[in-house]
Design a protein around this motif. Sequence first.
Motif, PDB file in Angstrom:
ATOM      1  N   PRO A  51     -28.297  55.068  20.100  1.00  0.00           N
ATOM      2  CA  PRO A  51     -29.279  54.421  19.222  1.00  0.00           C
ATOM      3  C   PRO A  51     -30.582  55.220  19.122  1.00  0.00           C
ATOM      4  N   CYS A  52     -31.336  54.916  18.083  1.00  0.00           N
ATOM      5  CA  CYS A  52     -32.657  55.525  17.897  1.00  0.00           C
ATOM      6  C   CYS A  52     -33.700  54.537  18.434  1.00  0.00           C
ATOM      7  N   LYS A  53     -34.728  55.080  19.051  1.00  0.00           N
ATOM      8  CA  LYS A  53     -35.760  54.191  19.598  1.00  0.00           C
ATOM      9  C   LYS A  53     -36.764  53.794  18.522  1.00  0.00           C
ATOM     10  N   SER A  54     -36.891  54.681  17.515  1.00  0.00           N
ATOM     11  CA  SER A  54     -37.937  54.472  16.514  1.00  0.00           C
ATOM     12  C   SER A  54     -37.484  53.672  15.309  1.00  0.00           C
ATOM     13  N   CYS A  55     -36.165  53.529  15.122  1.00  0.00           N
ATOM     14  CA  CYS A  55     -35.640  52.755  13.991  1.00  0.00           C
ATOM     15  C   CYS A  55     -34.295  52.158  14.397  1.00  0.00           C
ATOM     16  N   PRO A  56     -33.706  51.259  13.547  1.00  0.00           N
ATOM     17  CA  PRO A  56     -32.457  50.606  13.984  1.00  0.00           C
ATOM     18  C   PRO A  56     -31.212  51.505  13.902  1.00  0.00           C
ATOM     19  N   VAL A  81     -30.411  65.987  13.876  1.00  0.00           N
ATOM     20  CA  VAL A  81     -30.887  65.996  12.484  1.00  0.00           C
ATOM     21  C   VAL A  81     -31.778  64.779  12.249  1.00  0.00           C
ATOM     22  N   HIS A  82     -31.284  63.597  12.676  1.00  0.00           N
ATOM     23  CA  HIS A  82     -32.032  62.360  12.474  1.00  0.00           C
ATOM     24  C   HIS A  82     -33.395  62.432  13.173  1.00  0.00           C
ATOM     25  N   SER A  83     -33.377  62.913  14.393  1.00  0.00           N
ATOM     26  CA  SER A  83     -34.591  62.988  15.186  1.00  0.00           C
ATOM     27  C   SER A  83     -35.604  63.938  14.546  1.00  0.00           C
ATOM     28  N   ASN A 138     -38.695  62.595  12.646  1.00  0.00           N
ATOM     29  CA  ASN A 138     -39.580  62.660  13.808  1.00  0.00           C
ATOM     30  C   ASN A 138     -39.427  61.396  14.676  1.00  0.00           C
ATOM     31  N   HIS A 139     -38.156  61.021  14.904  1.00  0.00           N
ATOM     32  CA  HIS A 139     -37.859  59.825  15.683  1.00  0.00           C
ATOM     33  C   HIS A 139     -37.436  60.185  17.107  1.00  0.00           C
ATOM     34  N   VAL A 140     -37.670  59.219  17.998  1.00  0.00           N
ATOM     35  CA  VAL A 140     -37.286  59.421  19.395  1.00  0.00           C
ATOM     36  C   VAL A 140     -35.918  58.763  19.633  1.00  0.00           C
TER      37      VAL A 140
HETATM   38 ZN   LIG Z   1     -34.532  56.640  13.837  1.00  0.00          ZN
END
Ligand SMILES: [Zn+2]
Length: 340
Positions: free
Chosen positions: A239-244, A278-280, A284-286
């Motif tokens: 999972p991403c911490k910054s978005c779902p 790529v997503h990160s 710029n997501h954690v």
């Molecule tokens: Zn994200």
Amino acid sequence: MGNKLSPLLANVFMSDFEVDLEKERLFPRVWWRYVDDIFATVKERHLAQTLELLNSEHTSIKFTVEKESEGKLPFLDLTITRKEDNSVKFSVYRKPTSTNRYITCDSNHYGSQKQAAFHSMAHRLYSIPMEIEDFEAERKKIHEAADLNGYDEEFVNKILRKHERKRHRRNATTLEPEKEEIKRISLPFFPKLTNTIQNDLKQHGFRTAYKSNHTLKDLLCSLKDKIPRDEMSGIYEIPCKSCPAIYIGQTRRKFKVRLKEHKNAVDNDRPNESSVAVHSKENNHVIDWDNAKLKKCVRKPSHLNAWESMFIETAEKPLMNEDDAPITSALFQLTKQKII
Ligand SMILES: [Zn+2]
């Protein structure tokens, strides 16, 4: 006889063995062999010599003898009886230790599994050429076995009638019945859910077979040491911490090894190695490494694509995945509806 190839190899070996021996004067005149079980007729006075001949052919093959007793001899699942005129008759052989215990009527198994043992007995009843008394005695034994396991008479009669009709058909024509190609799927058995899925699959030309998922062994213990989940292969989620968003992937190696690769790709800014990277990078997501988990342990490599596709197709969160699921099928949606 453990290996699948063993019967074939045994047959090849024994055929070769027989070709050598057939020329011998003492070779039995009646010699029926099934893999490594042989029925033979040998005169009592020639028995020792014949056995010596057979055992001299090859060092690793040692024959043992079971002689007829009161004119009877068990062979495979038959009892062969010598009649007064020296002809033979057949009846069904049951081991003296046979308890007649099969899957009982009240057991949590699918109907066809409960019927299987009785179909096999009925098949034997109608395929072995038996004299009428032996036939009737065997039919009675099948009814007794059914009764002992809690089934009513109609349960057995239905099965017997089916095999009787089959025999009539066989006797009436030499034409083979047309067989449609059957595609089978094996499913775990949950009484209500499985029935619904079975009906849907039937419309798509699939027949279902069931495996019981409630064996005593499953309930009581696991005999193998438990492998930690992150050391297993299968389908995982990051999972991403910054978005779902989540990433769903499959790994043939240990989950923790594959997870480390994703982490390295993110840490070292290598987006070409991982969709997670790529997503990160793009957003710029954690990434939430602590909550990454193996969603489904998969032991069979051939099942990986199907499981991965199922999780991708039924995911309720946005996906980081850049590629489509390996298998696309509306059936996955169906599965989702049935499970929930
Ligand atoms: Zn994200």
